[in-house]
Design an enzyme around this catalytic site. Structure first.
Site, PDB file in Angstrom:
ATOM      1  CG  LEU A  46     -15.460 -34.551 -14.017  1.00 42.16           C
ATOM      2  CD1 LEU A  46     -14.544 -35.042 -15.136  1.00 42.16           C
ATOM      3  CD2 LEU A  46     -15.392 -33.033 -13.915  1.00 42.16           C
ATOM      4  CG  ASP A  47     -21.981 -31.426 -13.736  1.00 43.80           C
ATOM      5  OD1 ASP A  47     -22.302 -32.183 -12.800  1.00 43.80           O
ATOM      6  OD2 ASP A  47     -21.925 -30.185 -13.636  1.00 43.80           O
TER       7      ASP A  47
END
Length: 303
Positions: A46-47
């Site tokens: 996940l960013d």
């Protein structure tokens, strides 16, 4: 003399509700320190600007990470119309603008065209490798990567809300390799405007969802109490969709020693050919493959 690995033999899955601002790698490090696990990894990046479900594998669960990463995922995201950015999210510089603001009817008419098997060009700022270099490293250096469209699967798209003319909130069920930032970019183009993601939350990875997730703070509190049963899911949780085969203790020992076993080809409970989750005495033994009447070990758990 080599240094011994620090940490305890902790095995299982922790489902973290990742906060904004941290990378997935940073979250893995924090969970590993909290649980004092000797080994850890995550089941899907996940960013930093995204929150939500980040499955973290500890110990022998790291052997099942590939199944978590390949599982279906659900995201809830907000698109800002009228502005495209270099990164396709709020972190990048604005690269173009448009006065067009799509209405509800136009958005609903557009969505079916993005469902099913489609081709998607990944964002320039992504971790994909081009001739040995990360795409985001090339983009940051001013050498924009030439990324080819890739097939992805979109199982469901829904418009959840339109809080104002500039924003729309969506939910998507998708397969491995789909980029939500690219969806926002392509939505804007399809609607005669432009767009980028301003908020992104992952709410599901396979069987892992928000009902099983813990924040870093709640995880820290449980770890202080040494309440492992409260946050740790079994190693085989990521393998729920794989058929199971129950074997005897002696059969399990043969598999653990790398030797195949044979099963009857008639009778109830015959598993299909292909990959299987093998269990014995209520515990996971590992992954195996059935070919005709032979069960061959593939990846075994040291539990």
């Amino acid at each position: 003399m080599s240094r011994s690995r620090r940490g305890r033999p902790v095995h299982g899955w922790v489902i973290l509700d990742k906060p904004l601002g941290l990378t997935s790698t940073q979250c893995v490090g924090k969970v590993r320190r909290l649980t004092d696990a000797a080994k850890a990894g995550h089941g899907g990046t996940l960013d930093p600007l995204a929150s939500g479900i980040l499955p973290i594998a500890l110990g022998e669960a790291t052997k099942t990470v590939a199944w978590a990463m390949g599982a279906g995922k659900t995201y809830r995201f907000t698109v800002r119309w009228g502005e495209a950015t270099a990164t396709d999210d709020a972190e990048g510089a604005v690269t173009c603008t448009s006065p067009v603001r799509p209405d509800r009817a136009a958005i609903l008419a557009m969505l079916p065209g993005f469902e099913g098997e489609i081709l998607q060009t990944p964002p320039a700022y992504s971790a994909l490798k081009v001739e040995g270099r990360r795409a985001y490293d090339m983009a940051r250096a001013g050498d924009m990567p030439d990324l080819a469209p890739r097939p992805i699967r979109i199982d469901r798209l829904a418009l959840l809300d339109m809080p104002d003319a500039d924003h729309a909130v969506f939910e998507v069920d998708c397969g491995k390799g789909a980029y939500v930032r690219a969806l926002a970019r392509d939505f804007g183009q399809a609607l005669g405007s432009c767009g980028h993601v301003t908020a992104l939350r992952r709410t599901r990875v396979g069987r892992f969802d928000e009902s099983r997730a813990f924040s870093l703070d709640s995880l820290a509190e449980l770890c202080q109490k040494d309440a492992a049963h409260a946050y740790l899911l079994p190693v085989e949780t990521a393998l729920d969709d794989i058929p199971a085969l129950v074997v005897t203790g002696p059969q399990a020992e043969r598999l653990r020693h790398g030797q195949p076993i044979r099963i009857a080809l008639a009778g109830p409970g015959l598993p299909p050919e292909g990959q299987l989750l093998v269990k014995a005495d209520g515990r996971a033994v590992g992954l195996a493959e059935r070919i005709a009447d032979e069960i061959r070990p593939l990846r075994l758990f040291n539990l």
